[in-house]
Write a protein that holds these residues in place. Structure first.
Motif, PDB file in Angstrom:
ATOM      1  N   THR A   1      -6.861-111.061  34.301  1.00 25.49           N
ATOM      2  CA  THR A   1      -8.281-111.194  34.630  1.00 25.49           C
ATOM      3  C   THR A   1      -8.489-111.850  35.992  1.00 25.49           C
ATOM      4  OG1 THR A   1      -8.845-111.317  32.282  1.00 25.49           O
ATOM      5  CG2 THR A   1     -10.499-112.104  33.836  1.00 25.49           C
TER       6      THR A   1
ATOM      7  N   HIS B   1     -12.696-106.699  27.803  1.00 24.98           N
ATOM      8  CA  HIS B   1     -12.443-107.651  28.886  1.00 24.98           C
ATOM      9  C   HIS B   1     -13.640-108.608  28.995  1.00 24.98           C
ATOM     10  CE1 HIS B   1      -8.716-105.880  30.197  1.00 24.98           C
ATOM     11  NE2 HIS B   1      -9.266-104.688  30.317  1.00 24.98           N
TER      12      HIS B   1
ATOM     13  N   PHE C   1      -9.053-102.251  33.821  1.00 22.94           N
ATOM     14  CA  PHE C   1     -10.347-102.924  33.736  1.00 22.94           C
ATOM     15  C   PHE C   1     -11.520-101.987  33.973  1.00 22.94           C
ATOM     16  CE2 PHE C   1      -7.348-106.313  34.299  1.00 22.94           C
ATOM     17  CZ  PHE C   1      -7.873-107.376  33.576  1.00 22.94           C
TER      18      PHE C   1
END
Length: 284
Positions: A214, A240, A276
């Motif tokens: 992340t 996420h 992502f």
């Protein structure tokens, strides 16, 4: 005597149909997205039905193939004057037959999801679309990013294949010309992520976004934001959660949810924890 709508021929589209495809987007209240249509019609295969009245297209969509492992359907659109007449169902059945037994994925709006479920697609996840001007506030992730160079392309392709689970060379090699920015993250000379920002109307769309973790994803988004004065737009896998919370804290606001659907296997290949944002979401 006019040909019934159900008998109008479905044909393959080419880049010569780009304006008609953009007109169709505009007809349905979508942005024209000529830049994205250009990429998809080049890297994928477009399908459509011509309007017998000579007013462009009745319907269109694009199928992008990643070998025998996966194909993706996007930009599924029907002109407003032809809605609710079975056109979308007919085109989808035709396109689904093209890749044979190859699994097919798409991102569906709430409006389109019931049709796709009827055609055998299963809902396997969700992506949240966020949009806004990114505001730098507080400390940014301590991750090194820089503009990608031609020498980075082999490493980008290796990382993308590893994370996506399939070879997307025919798409990724078009990124340097398609995107306004292409950046990589690295540590000790090893590529740990990459991201692109490409122009779409008055925004820059972030995607693909592939990162080791992340913090790396945050750093790539912040670096892309620093290189543009436009608002950012991206679609982030709802799993996420940390990244979604962070982008919202920095000015991006939620605008929509799309269902991630697949026709075939119960899951997509690759490693979702490092995936992502996609290259190009085209929900229908």
């Amino acid at each position: 005597m006019s040909t019934p709508l159900s008998e109008l021929p479905i044909r393959r589209l080419t880049t010569d149909d780009l304006i008609s495809c953009a007109d169709l987007s505009e007809d349905r209240g979508w942005p024209r997205e000529e830049h994205k249509w250009g990429l998809l019609l080049t890297a994928g295969t477009g399908y459509g039905i011509d309007d017998p009245a000579g007013k462009g297209l009745v319907t269109a969509c694009v199928l992008t193939s990643y070998g025998s492992g996966l194909a993706a359907i996007g930009m599924m659109l029907v002109a407003e004057r032809y809605t609710r007449q079975g056109v979308a169902r007919r085109l989808m059945k035709h396109v689904l037959a093209e890749p044979g037994d190859t699994p097919v994925t798409l991102h569906a709006t709430p409006y389109g999801q019931p049709l796709y479920e009827e055609l055998g697609f299963a809902n396997i996840g969700r992506a949240e679309m966020v949009r806004g001007r990114f505001h730098s506030s507080g400390p940014l992730p301590d991750v090194t990013t820089r503009p990608a160079t031609a020498e980075d392309l082999p490493a980008v392709l290796r990382l993308d294949t590893e994370v996506f689970g399939l070879d997307r060379t025919h798409m990724i090699t078009r990124l340097p010309a398609f995107a306004d920015q292409l950046r990589v993250a690295e540590e000790d000379g090893v590529l740990t992520g990459y991201a692109a920002a490409w122009p779409n109307m008055d925004t820059h769309v972030v995607g693909p976004l592939i990162a080791r973790d992340t913090e790396t994803a945050k750093a790539l988004i912040a670096s892309l934001a620093a290189g543009t004065d436009r608002a950012l737009r991206t679609d982030i896998d709802v799993r996420h959660e940390q990244l979604l919370t962070w982008v919202k804290e920095h000015g991006l606001e939620p605008t929509a949810f799309n269902a991630v659907m697949v026709h075939g296997p119960p899951a997509l290949p690759g490693d979702w924890t490092r995936r992502f944002a996609p290259l190009s979401v085209a929900a229908g």
